[in-house]
Motif scaffolding. Sequence first.
Motif, PDB file in Angstrom:
ATOM      1  N   UNK B  66       0.843  -1.200   0.000  1.00 37.28           N
ATOM      2  CA  UNK B  66       0.000   0.000   0.000  1.00 37.28           C
ATOM      3  C   UNK B  66       0.881   1.254   0.000  1.00 37.28           C
ATOM      4  N   UNK B  67       1.936   1.218   0.804  1.00 35.73           N
ATOM      5  CA  UNK B  67       2.823   2.390   0.921  1.00 35.73           C
ATOM      6  C   UNK B  67       3.476   2.720  -0.414  1.00 35.73           C
ATOM      7  N   UNK B  68       3.882   1.688  -1.141  1.00 39.19           N
ATOM      8  CA  UNK B  68       4.595   1.938  -2.388  1.00 39.19           C
ATOM      9  C   UNK B  68       3.655   2.603  -3.402  1.00 39.19           C
ATOM     10  N   UNK B  69       2.365   2.264  -3.353  1.00 36.11           N
ATOM     11  CA  UNK B  69       1.404   2.930  -4.239  1.00 36.11           C
ATOM     12  C   UNK B  69       1.275   4.409  -3.888  1.00 36.11           C
ATOM     13  N   UNK B  70       1.380   4.701  -2.579  1.00 33.14           N
ATOM     14  CA  UNK B  70       1.323   6.090  -2.153  1.00 33.14           C
ATOM     15  C   UNK B  70       2.561   6.867  -2.603  1.00 33.14           C
ATOM     16  N   UNK B  71       3.661   6.159  -2.736  1.00 38.18           N
ATOM     17  CA  UNK B  71       4.926   6.815  -3.105  1.00 38.18           C
ATOM     18  C   UNK B  71       5.088   6.938  -4.620  1.00 38.18           C
ATOM     19  N   UNK B  72       4.168   6.329  -5.378  1.00 37.68           N
ATOM     20  CA  UNK B  72       4.239   6.413  -6.836  1.00 37.68           C
ATOM     21  C   UNK B  72       3.987   7.865  -7.248  1.00 37.68           C
ATOM     22  N   UNK B  73       4.888   8.463  -8.036  1.00 36.82           N
ATOM     23  CA  UNK B  73       4.718   9.877  -8.400  1.00 36.82           C
ATOM     24  C   UNK B  73       3.454  10.055  -9.237  1.00 36.82           C
ATOM     25  N   UNK B  74       2.721  11.119  -8.996  1.00 37.20           N
ATOM     26  CA  UNK B  74       1.478  11.314  -9.733  1.00 37.20           C
ATOM     27  C   UNK B  74       1.591  12.436 -10.764  1.00 37.20           C
ATOM     28  N   UNK B  75       2.799  12.887 -11.020  1.00 33.12           N
ATOM     29  CA  UNK B  75       2.951  13.911 -12.058  1.00 33.12           C
ATOM     30  C   UNK B  75       4.358  13.860 -12.664  1.00 33.12           C
ATOM     31  N   UNK B  76       4.487  14.447 -13.843  1.00 33.86           N
ATOM     32  CA  UNK B  76       5.803  14.633 -14.459  1.00 33.86           C
ATOM     33  C   UNK B  76       6.567  15.677 -13.636  1.00 33.86           C
ATOM     34  N   UNK B  77       7.904  15.592 -13.584  1.00 30.84           N
ATOM     35  CA  UNK B  77       8.654  16.651 -12.892  1.00 30.84           C
ATOM     36  C   UNK B  77       8.364  18.013 -13.544  1.00 30.84           C
ATOM     37  N   UNK B  78       8.295  19.049 -12.724  1.00 31.80           N
ATOM     38  CA  UNK B  78       7.997  20.404 -13.219  1.00 31.80           C
ATOM     39  C   UNK B  78       9.068  20.862 -14.219  1.00 31.80           C
ATOM     40  N   UNK B  79       8.612  21.497 -15.306  1.00 34.97           N
ATOM     41  CA  UNK B  79       9.530  21.982 -16.344  1.00 34.97           C
ATOM     42  C   UNK B  79       9.863  23.453 -16.065  1.00 34.97           C
ATOM     43  N   UNK B  80      11.107  23.697 -15.648  1.00 38.33           N
ATOM     44  CA  UNK B  80      11.508  25.065 -15.307  1.00 38.33           C
ATOM     45  C   UNK B  80      12.277  25.708 -16.448  1.00 38.33           C
ATOM     46  N   UNK B  81      12.537  24.947 -17.520  1.00 42.24           N
ATOM     47  CA  UNK B  81      13.273  25.503 -18.656  1.00 42.24           C
ATOM     48  C   UNK B  81      14.717  25.034 -18.742  1.00 42.24           C
ATOM     49  N   UNK B  82      15.228  24.414 -17.656  1.00 44.82           N
ATOM     50  CA  UNK B  82      16.592  23.856 -17.731  1.00 44.82           C
ATOM     51  C   UNK B  82      16.694  22.620 -16.847  1.00 44.82           C
ATOM     52  N   UNK B  83      17.592  21.715 -17.214  1.00 47.17           N
ATOM     53  CA  UNK B  83      17.766  20.471 -16.461  1.00 47.17           C
ATOM     54  C   UNK B  83      18.195  20.729 -15.026  1.00 47.17           C
ATOM     55  N   UNK B  84      19.108  21.685 -14.848  1.00 46.92           N
ATOM     56  CA  UNK B  84      19.587  21.986 -13.494  1.00 46.92           C
ATOM     57  C   UNK B  84      18.434  22.538 -12.652  1.00 46.92           C
ATOM     58  N   UNK B  85      17.639  23.414 -13.247  1.00 49.89           N
ATOM     59  CA  UNK B  85      16.484  23.971 -12.536  1.00 49.89           C
ATOM     60  C   UNK B  85      15.451  22.911 -12.215  1.00 49.89           C
ATOM     61  N   UNK B  86      15.202  22.036 -13.200  1.00 51.63           N
ATOM     62  CA  UNK B  86      14.218  20.965 -12.989  1.00 51.63           C
ATOM     63  C   UNK B  86      14.646  20.054 -11.840  1.00 51.63           C
ATOM     64  N   UNK B  87      15.944  19.708 -11.840  1.00 55.03           N
ATOM     65  CA  UNK B  87      16.427  18.779 -10.814  1.00 55.03           C
ATOM     66  C   UNK B  87      16.379  19.441  -9.437  1.00 55.03           C
ATOM     67  N   UNK B  88      16.677  20.735  -9.405  1.00 50.61           N
ATOM     68  CA  UNK B  88      16.654  21.455  -8.130  1.00 50.61           C
ATOM     69  C   UNK B  88      15.240  21.462  -7.546  1.00 50.61           C
ATOM     70  N   UNK B  89      14.271  21.817  -8.381  1.00 51.95           N
ATOM     71  CA  UNK B  89      12.872  21.872  -7.919  1.00 51.95           C
ATOM     72  C   UNK B  89      12.392  20.470  -7.529  1.00 51.95           C
ATOM     73  N   UNK B  90      12.731  19.487  -8.361  1.00 49.75           N
ATOM     74  CA  UNK B  90      12.309  18.119  -8.054  1.00 49.75           C
ATOM     75  C   UNK B  90      12.911  17.652  -6.733  1.00 49.75           C
ATOM     76  N   UNK B  91      14.212  17.922  -6.528  1.00 53.05           N
ATOM     77  CA  UNK B  91      14.916  17.432  -5.331  1.00 53.05           C
ATOM     78  C   UNK B  91      14.371  18.096  -4.065  1.00 53.05           C
TER      79      UNK B  91
END
Lengths: 187, 187
Positions: B66-91
């Motif tokens: 049950x817990x693993x289903x709760x941990x399944x991401x429900x969206x694509x990572x936010x697109x900030x316009x750059x990989x470094x920005x995306x990773x920062x926001x995601x992290x």
Amino acid sequence: MAVKENIRPGGRSARVQASVHAAVRELLAEMSRAEITVPLIAMRAGVTPSTIYRRWGDLQQLLADVAVERLRPDMEPIDTGSGAGDLEVWAEQYAEEMSSGPGREYVRDVLAAQTGDNATKCCNFTRQQIEAIAVRAKERGEFFPDIDAVMDSVVAPIMYRILFGDVPTSARVRELVGHVFGQRKAP
Amino acid sequence: MAVKENIRPGGRSARVQASVHAAVRELLAEMSRAEITVPLIAMRAGVTPSTIYRRWGDLQQLLADVAVERLRPDMEPIDTGSGAGDLEVWAEQYAEEMSSGPGREYVRDVLAAQTGDNATKCCNFTRQQIEAIAVRAKERGEFFPDIDAVMDSVVAPIMYRILFGDVPTSARVRELVGHVFGQRKAP
């Protein structure tokens, strides 16, 4: 409920702790973890169940307390003549111990407890081992990375991989150590 | 016992799984985890306890599922316009979610199970999010570090700190991300 630190050695409290810990270790060797109960431990240790509940809160907290004692390092890190060598040998040994059957059980017990006290203690044991290596390196006049960098770049990836998937290979452990030494000139 | 992947949607097996998962989520909202038992879940889900034991093995394995289903991401990572920005926001979001009360409970349930299947699944969810960020970065013609380097240098230290001690600050998360991008020229 956190267990009191600095229990007076030889006092009643220390004797209760020693006999309860010994009872848990014996029972863990004799039966599966799922069969162990507080009344069973109490009977073996010669105390009442309420003594255990009062002192440890619940079974999981007691198991975590026993596990953390098993994870306490029992030796100084091996001296290979250089900080990089010491860290490499220590990290390989750490990966091996933590990924072994008993190592995994102890870590699982520590993390299953509701309070994080024992997990913090484990982390401090690891940090102290790395600090001991750093002190020796500095006495030899060598460069040694920040302790935080070692925790984040060597210890964390080893533990993450053990908990969430594959055990890191020796080669990967050596790479992680090489890497944290290579970060020397990074900002 | 691992739960079968790719259960035919709408089939009997999928309906049992959905109703047992729903029963666990409801009970977790109503009572403490220590009070939950397999017979209680079975009654709420309208199945027999032996159906649950046959399918999940034991309570801990079901809670992990049950817990693993709760941990399944429900969206694509936010697109900030750059990989470094995306990773920062995601992290930062990852650190926040995993260190929250429910996040900690889910991770604890996943790690408490005897088999590592669910833990591996969690790790794969995380990896897929980072791969999605990497694919976008490459489409923009940007440099993006190796996925393994991101797992070891960003994800692992965040999770290690959450499990074994202090929650990493936003500043520290940004530092970790900055660092894995700085490793560009490292060997």
